[in-house]
Enzyme design. Structure first.
Site, mmCIF file in Angstrom:
data_model
loop_
_atom_site.group_PDB
_atom_site.id
_atom_site.type_symbol
_atom_site.label_atom_id
_atom_site.label_comp_id
_atom_site.label_asym_id
_atom_site.label_seq_id
_atom_site.Cartn_x
_atom_site.Cartn_y
_atom_site.Cartn_z
ATOM 1 N N ASN A 9 12.354 -4.460 28.906
ATOM 2 C CA ASN A 9 11.934 -4.352 27.523
ATOM 3 C C ASN A 9 12.152 -5.070 26.394
ATOM 4 O O ASN A 9 13.502 -4.548 26.049
ATOM 5 C CB ASN A 9 11.784 -2.565 26.974
ATOM 6 N N ARG A 88 7.298 -5.172 28.907
ATOM 7 C CA ARG A 88 6.491 -3.993 27.502
ATOM 8 C C ARG A 88 6.028 -5.435 26.466
ATOM 9 O O ARG A 88 6.857 -6.094 26.194
ATOM 10 C CB ARG A 88 7.734 -3.600 27.221
ATOM 11 N N HIS A 176 2.733 1.728 20.307
ATOM 12 C CA HIS A 176 3.616 2.919 21.173
ATOM 13 C C HIS A 176 2.564 3.264 21.612
ATOM 14 O O HIS A 176 2.534 4.334 22.380
ATOM 15 C CB HIS A 176 3.751 3.424 20.230
ATOM 16 N N ARG A 236 10.958 0.034 7.950
ATOM 17 C CA ARG A 236 9.613 -0.581 7.276
ATOM 18 C C ARG A 236 9.251 0.333 6.492
ATOM 19 O O ARG A 236 9.410 1.439 6.767
ATOM 20 C CB ARG A 236 8.611 -1.033 9.260
ATOM 21 N N GLU A 374 8.827 5.200 28.283
ATOM 22 C CA GLU A 374 8.010 3.725 28.495
ATOM 23 C C GLU A 374 7.742 3.084 29.827
ATOM 24 O O GLU A 374 7.186 2.831 30.162
ATOM 25 C CB GLU A 374 7.648 3.479 27.248
#
Ligand code: ADP
Length: 389
Positions: A9, A88, A176, A236, A374
């Site tokens: 990732n 990923r 996500h 963000r 993940e």
């Protein structure tokens, strides 16, 4: 089939990795190279039986791509029998609804998506290129954060713009998805058949979004065409009036690169607090702007929970996950505060203990805090490719 599957990732400031024996349920090794670009990169590695990296060597202060080469070189030296690498990939566009073998043609297709995820996609693809160089015989598999959301109805994915622009790819994709897929898979263990009901998952980490699920499938989400939309995040802005963006470009004469930097890296918790994008720092602060940033984070999450519950026609369970969701009892309490109207009744004791089940006994809606994983989702998907081959 024996051997090892490596999961990568690769992000802008960190590279997370895990290595799994093909038939294992747990990784033999996992770790992260963090602090890239800060001048002080750090490498952390956990192994189940020790020895492979003891202690983890200090990484040199190098530019991103060289750090990536350093790390993969180290993994190649110590791990033998890599049969596949699962990557990923944040953006899979409209066509990728499932993991894929990363051929030259697919990689070229993904390169074209870089402008849609400028903070993530280029780094993900650097990881793919580097892994292909080091393990040319291994299957390289891409697992997409967008894919989980492709089950959404058309109205949930559509922006109210002319059809030719929609056809050009301007639509809601959502992100996500690997985390949501993990939660969808583990939720029946915790709430049985209710997991097939009306569920909202709140993935609240540095990036943050909500996903509304029915029967374990995504029906709505808060992120949009890019990972900038929706909730307030670490750095963000989340949703902002598109007219404000036009105003910044015109009246403030900002370039699109400046607006991008503002909204991706200088906004959110960091921008509002003026202190940090890390919630722990804000929770420890007495600065009124740190308080305002936390209040805004919670307020926007409450609003979007209401919106997603409307997409679901009600709510049976709310699941908190990722760094903030799993560990910040204070933020969970702020988000649930005043949400009795939708059936959220948080048990303060269970919440402060970071328990899994967080609702009072007679709460109409279940509230949970669960870990996400993940990497294991990528591992399982990647294993599917080699056992088929
Ligand atoms: P990423 O999205 O980069 O994977 P994480 O899921 O690790 O990030 O989430 C990082 C966020 O979680 C940070 O804002 C951090 O402050 C917050 N966090 C982690 N642990 C705690 C904690 N115990 N209390 C409050 N916030 C926490």
């Amino acid at each position: 089939m024996t051997g090892t599957i490596l999961v990568l990732n690769v992000g802008s400031s960190s590279i997370k990795f895990a290595a799994y024996p093909v038939h294992a349920l747990q990784p033999a090794l996992q770790g992260a190279l963090t602090g890239m670009g800060t001048g002080k990169p750090e490498l952390e590695i956990d192994t189940d039986h020790g020895g492979l990296f003891d202690p983890a060597p200090a990484p040199p202060d190098l530019p991103e791509e060289e750090l990536l080469a350093f790390l993969l070189g180290l993994l190649a030296e110590r791990l033998s029998g890599i049969v596949a690498v699962g990557h990923r990939i944040v953006h899979g566009g409209r066509s990728h609804t499932a993991p894929v073998l990363l051929t030259d043609a697919i990689i070229a297709d993904l390169q074209a998506l870089v402008p849609l995820a400028p903070l993530h996609e280029p780094h993900n693809l650097h990881g793919v290129a580097a892994a292909r160089r080091i393990w040319p015989e291994a299957a390289q598999v891409g697992c997409f954060d967008t894919a989980f959301h492709r089950t959404q109805p058309e109205v949930a994915q559509r922006f109210a713009i002319p059809g030719d622009l929609h056809d050009a790819g301007i639509q809601r994709y959502g992100f996500h998805g690997l985390s949501y897929q993990f939660i969808a898979g583990s939720l029946p263990d915790h709430i049985g058949s209710l997991a097939a009901g009306r569920v909202i998952v709140a993935h609240l980490g540095n990036g943050a979004s909500l996903c509304a699920m029915k029967e374990g499938k995504s029906v709505a989400t808060t992120m949009g065409m890019t990972a900038l939309d929706g909730l307030v995040m670490g750095t963000r802005s989340g949703a902002i009036d598109p007219g404000a963006v036009l105003h910044l470009l015109d009246a403030h004469a900002m370039s699109s690169a400046e607006v991008s930097d503002l909204l991706y890296t200088r906004s959110g918790l960091r921008g509002v607090s003026g202190l940090s994008g890390d919630l722990r720092v804000l929770e420890a602060s007495t600065d009124p702007n740190a308080e305002l940033a936390q209040a805004l984070f919670a307020y926007r999450a409450q609003q979007e929970i209401g919106a997603l519950a409307a997409s679901l026609g009600g709510l049976d369970a709310l699941v908190f996950t990722a760094g903030i969701g799993q560990f910040s009892a204070t933020m969970r309490a702020r988000i649930c505060e005043g949400m009795g109207w939708i059936g959220l009744d948080l048990d303060p004791g269970a919440n402060s203990r970071n328990a899994i089940h967080l609702q009072r006994d007679d709460s109409p809606v279940r509230i949970l805090a669960l870990p996400t994983d993940e990497e294991i989702v990528i591992f399982r998907a990647t294993r599917g490719f080699i056992s088929e081959g």
